[in-house]
Design a protein around this motif. Structure first.
Motif, mmCIF file in Angstrom:
data_model
loop_
_atom_site.group_PDB
_atom_site.id
_atom_site.type_symbol
_atom_site.label_atom_id
_atom_site.label_comp_id
_atom_site.label_asym_id
_atom_site.label_seq_id
_atom_site.Cartn_x
_atom_site.Cartn_y
_atom_site.Cartn_z
ATOM 1 N N TYR A 23 15.906 70.555 81.094
ATOM 2 C CA TYR A 23 16.227 70.395 82.638
ATOM 3 C C TYR A 23 17.617 70.742 82.654
ATOM 4 C CZ TYR A 23 17.961 67.852 86.746
ATOM 5 O OH TYR A 23 18.411 67.625 87.642
ATOM 6 N N GLN A 24 18.713 70.498 81.875
ATOM 7 C CA GLN A 24 20.020 70.933 81.945
ATOM 8 C C GLN A 24 20.320 72.509 82.087
ATOM 9 O OE1 GLN A 24 21.817 69.094 78.660
ATOM 10 N NE2 GLN A 24 22.594 67.388 80.053
ATOM 11 N N HIS A 25 19.386 73.185 81.242
ATOM 12 C CA HIS A 25 19.528 74.436 81.129
ATOM 13 C C HIS A 25 19.009 75.225 82.670
ATOM 14 C CE1 HIS A 25 19.483 78.620 79.469
ATOM 15 N NE2 HIS A 25 18.133 78.925 80.064
ATOM 16 N N ALA A 26 17.830 74.564 82.976
ATOM 17 C CA ALA A 26 17.281 75.062 84.307
ATOM 18 C C ALA A 26 18.233 74.685 85.345
ATOM 19 C CB ALA A 26 16.135 74.197 84.631
ATOM 20 N N THR A 27 18.923 73.407 85.460
ATOM 21 C CA THR A 27 19.985 73.255 86.691
ATOM 22 C C THR A 27 20.871 74.260 86.459
ATOM 23 O OG1 THR A 27 18.931 70.930 86.250
ATOM 24 C CG2 THR A 27 21.234 71.377 87.352
ATOM 25 N N ARG A 28 21.517 74.445 85.115
ATOM 26 C CA ARG A 28 22.627 75.270 85.091
ATOM 27 C C ARG A 28 22.385 76.646 85.661
ATOM 28 N NH1 ARG A 28 23.641 74.755 79.790
ATOM 29 N NH2 ARG A 28 22.494 76.538 79.173
ATOM 30 N N ASP A 29 21.109 77.244 85.323
ATOM 31 C CA ASP A 29 20.822 78.443 85.671
ATOM 32 C C ASP A 29 20.599 78.431 87.371
ATOM 33 O OD1 ASP A 29 20.494 79.564 83.097
ATOM 34 O OD2 ASP A 29 18.567 79.493 83.116
ATOM 35 N N ALA A 30 20.041 77.489 87.770
ATOM 36 C CA ALA A 30 19.747 77.388 89.403
ATOM 37 C C ALA A 30 21.425 77.413 89.989
ATOM 38 C CB ALA A 30 19.281 76.512 89.814
ATOM 39 N N ASP A 31 22.306 76.529 89.377
ATOM 40 C CA ASP A 31 23.681 76.534 89.835
ATOM 41 C C ASP A 31 24.339 77.856 90.002
ATOM 42 O OD1 ASP A 31 23.395 73.664 90.357
ATOM 43 O OD2 ASP A 31 24.592 73.147 88.590
ATOM 44 N N GLN A 32 24.061 78.542 88.724
ATOM 45 C CA GLN A 32 24.928 79.837 88.744
ATOM 46 C C GLN A 32 24.151 80.915 89.668
ATOM 47 O OE1 GLN A 32 27.159 80.749 86.518
ATOM 48 N NE2 GLN A 32 27.270 82.826 87.371
ATOM 49 N N ARG A 33 22.924 80.888 90.085
ATOM 50 C CA ARG A 33 22.456 81.531 90.956
ATOM 51 C C ARG A 33 22.796 81.209 92.433
ATOM 52 N NH1 ARG A 33 17.896 80.739 87.951
ATOM 53 N NH2 ARG A 33 17.084 79.388 89.405
ATOM 54 N N ILE A 34 23.152 80.032 92.889
ATOM 55 C CA ILE A 34 23.602 79.485 93.846
ATOM 56 C C ILE A 34 25.060 80.009 94.085
ATOM 57 C CG2 ILE A 34 24.500 77.577 95.105
ATOM 58 C CD1 ILE A 34 22.101 76.193 93.928
ATOM 59 N N ALA A 35 25.797 79.827 92.937
ATOM 60 C CA ALA A 35 27.343 80.169 93.023
ATOM 61 C C ALA A 35 27.474 81.806 93.288
ATOM 62 C CB ALA A 35 28.073 80.198 91.601
ATOM 63 N N GLU A 36 26.777 82.575 92.643
ATOM 64 C CA GLU A 36 26.525 83.886 92.718
ATOM 65 C C GLU A 36 26.167 84.453 94.164
ATOM 66 O OE1 GLU A 36 23.883 85.392 89.727
ATOM 67 O OE2 GLU A 36 25.480 85.081 88.163
ATOM 68 N N ALA A 37 25.299 83.770 94.561
ATOM 69 C CA ALA A 37 24.779 83.836 95.960
ATOM 70 C C ALA A 37 26.068 83.593 97.153
ATOM 71 C CB ALA A 37 23.839 83.228 96.422
ATOM 72 N N LEU A 38 26.511 82.392 96.901
ATOM 73 C CA LEU A 38 27.777 82.162 97.665
ATOM 74 C C LEU A 38 28.878 83.090 97.662
ATOM 75 C CD1 LEU A 38 27.874 78.246 97.227
ATOM 76 C CD2 LEU A 38 27.335 79.366 99.285
ATOM 77 N N ASN A 39 29.133 83.463 96.389
ATOM 78 C CA ASN A 39 30.387 84.341 96.327
ATOM 79 C C ASN A 39 30.018 85.690 97.030
ATOM 80 O OD1 ASN A 39 32.666 85.343 94.967
ATOM 81 N ND2 ASN A 39 31.560 86.203 93.563
ATOM 82 N N ALA A 40 28.695 86.210 96.926
ATOM 83 C CA ALA A 40 28.470 87.410 97.616
ATOM 84 C C ALA A 40 28.555 87.249 99.043
ATOM 85 C CB ALA A 40 27.323 87.887 97.335
ATOM 86 N N ARG A 41 28.179 86.062 99.508
ATOM 87 C CA ARG A 41 28.308 85.901 101.075
ATOM 88 C C ARG A 41 29.665 85.608 101.409
ATOM 89 N NH1 ARG A 41 24.949 84.057 105.477
ATOM 90 N NH2 ARG A 41 26.140 83.963 107.005
#
Length: 49
Positions: free
Chosen positions: A12-30
């Motif tokens: 669960y922690q790994h999946a959450t960390r991966d999802a958080d990373q994808r969200i951060a990357e998308a926000l950064n791009a925006r």
């Protein structure tokens, strides 16, 4: 005992960390896109001034 639940927590922690990373990357791009757009807008105002 508890090994299966420990494993589930790690998964669960790994999946959450991966999802958080994808969200951060998308926000950064925006943010970068908006900053770039705002920079072009400012340049136009200065040149048209």
């Amino acid at each position: 005992m508890g090994h299966d639940s420990d494993r589930a927590v790690l998964i669960y922690q790994h999946a959450t960390r991966d999802a958080d990373q994808r969200i951060a990357e998308a926000l950064n791009a925006r943010v970068r896109a908006e900053q770039k757009k705002a920079g072009k807008s400012r340049k136009r105002k200065i040149n048209d001034g």
